[in-house]
Design a protein around this motif. Structure first.
Motif: not given
Length: 409
Positions: A279-299
């Motif tokens: 079941v996805l949406g509430d959980k289920g994504i895999y990522s690492n700290v470097e990709d999450l930094y890209k996400w942070d910057q995109a915001l």
């Protein structure tokens, strides 16, 4: 020496002729660029204080390294860390094992199950479809699933955890007939239609954290986009942001090669997946700290949605909040007052052997990203880390020195 941005350093090093050409190019690029068919303005700028120098960055990095080495050695922290200030990575590190049985060491490239930190991506998918004109926040769930038996619940209430629906991870234990068969988002809806488990509250009465609500949001994304939730996230978020180590869970995840952490119990026993993981949406994504930094910057850009749309995601919507200083909730983000008076947006997660935490302070473009595959209570130090990074009195270093000194004992 005052820390200079990459742009300013580049300008200092360019010959005059090349500088003029670059200036003309920048004037042309000052116009809005296209990103996934949308208009993208340049990144949101922030004033960098004179005290933020190359020396201060190195010092903060050394202090954080001492702090997390202490937490690893004395409190059993096992995971990866990335810390930023003013958009710059000031520290990143990895501590412990990706798999205790195989003795695989963690690296900052290792991907972790994000647990409920996944919710912010689900909310972003909804916001993108709203900007596309494909849905409205006030739409009812019945507009997408006419057979849905609970009336008066809107997309906005799902986003802000005010639907009152009971938790699918609990009622599925009673209602799902075969635990060896994976549960899907559509199965959750089918169970609710067939058995109508009693909701906890009526909609729009109070905040009640709901995994069920976010699984429904993922289903709405699929219904509207006519794509699987995993495909939508990959095509609209992960690939455009070059998040190359980010993906959604599937039953095949255990056979994937690469740097992927294994979830463990607090006693370092391997935690296996079960029928709820699909079941996805509430959980289920895999990522690492470097990709999450890209996400942070995109915001801090408009690559995904406009500033106006994103602002609402970071605006609290909890009803009947008793105290002004209490935490609030936007769209997939919690809102929390920091010790220095700023307001952070953050989310934590806990699921099947993984503990995760992502905190952003938009006022100074800083972030604290921590991923762990050993939920042994070591996250209890988070308040200390926040005080270390955001001391109550910015002009005083006493709090930082106290914590740093403790790590040397």
């Amino acid at each position: 020496m005052v820390f200079l941005s990459a742009k300013r350093l580049l300008y200092r090093c360019l010959p005059a002729s090349l500088f003029c050409l670059l200036l003309l190019s920048c004037q042309e690029s000052g116009k809005k660029k296209k990103f996934w068919g949308k208009e993208e303005e340049t990144k949101e700028e922030i004033a960098i204080p004179a005290s933020f120098t190359a020396d201060s960055v190195r010092k903060l990095g050394h202090q954080l390294d001492s702090v997390f080495k202490h937490f690893h050695k004395r409190r059993g922290f096992n995971g990866t860390v990335l810390v930023t200030k003013y958009d710059q990575v000031v520290y990143k590190g990895a501590f412990g094992m990706a798999d205790f049985y195989k003795k695989d060491s963690l690296t900052v490239e290792t991907a972790f199950q994000l647990a409920s930190v996944s919710k912010q991506f689900t909310a972003m998918a909804i916001m993108m479809l709203k900007e596309d004109g494909e849905l409205r926040y006030e739409d009812s769930v019945q507009q997408y699933f006419p057979e849905f038996p609970y009336h008066g619940i809107t997309i906005r209430q799902l986003l802000t955890h005010q639907s009152g629906l009971s938790n699918y991870t609990y009622f599925s234990d009673k209602l799902w007939p075969d635990r060896n068969k994976n549960l899907t988002n559509q199965d959750v809806i089918n169970l609710m239609v067939a058995h109508q488990p009693r909701p906890y509250y009526k909609p729009n009465v109070r905040f009640d954290y709901s995994n069920t609500g976010y699984s429904l949001l993922a289903s709405i994304v699929e219904k509207v986009s006519k794509k699987s939730f995993a495909t939508f996230l990959r095509e609209r978020i992960f690939e455009p942001l070059e998040m190359k180590n980010t993906f959604t869970y599937s039953p095949d995840v255990a056979t994937l090669t690469g740097k992927i952490a294994t979830g463990h119990t607090r006693f370092r026993q391997k935690r296996t997946s079960d029928y709820l993981d699909t079941v996805l949406g509430d959980k289920g994504i895999y990522s690492n700290v470097e990709d999450l930094y890209k996400w942070d910057q995109a915001l801090y850009t408009q690559k995904l949605v406009s500033k106006e749309t994103l602002k609402e995601a970071f605006t609290g919507g909890i009803l009947n909040k008793k105290k002004k200083q209490e935490e609030d909730y936007g769209f997939g983000w919690r809102l929390k007052p920091l010790e220095n008076g700023d307001t952070a947006v953050y989310h934590g997660g806990l699921w099947h052997g993984f503990s995760t935490y992502l905190l952003r302070n938009p006022k100074e473009h800083s972030a604290l990203i921590i991923l762990s595959n050993l939920p042994n209570g070591s996250f209890s130090y988070l308040q200390e880390i926040r005080k270390f990074l955001y001391p109550p009195h910015p002009d005083s270093v006493a709090q930082n020195q106290k914590l740093a000194a403790r790590t040397r004992r």
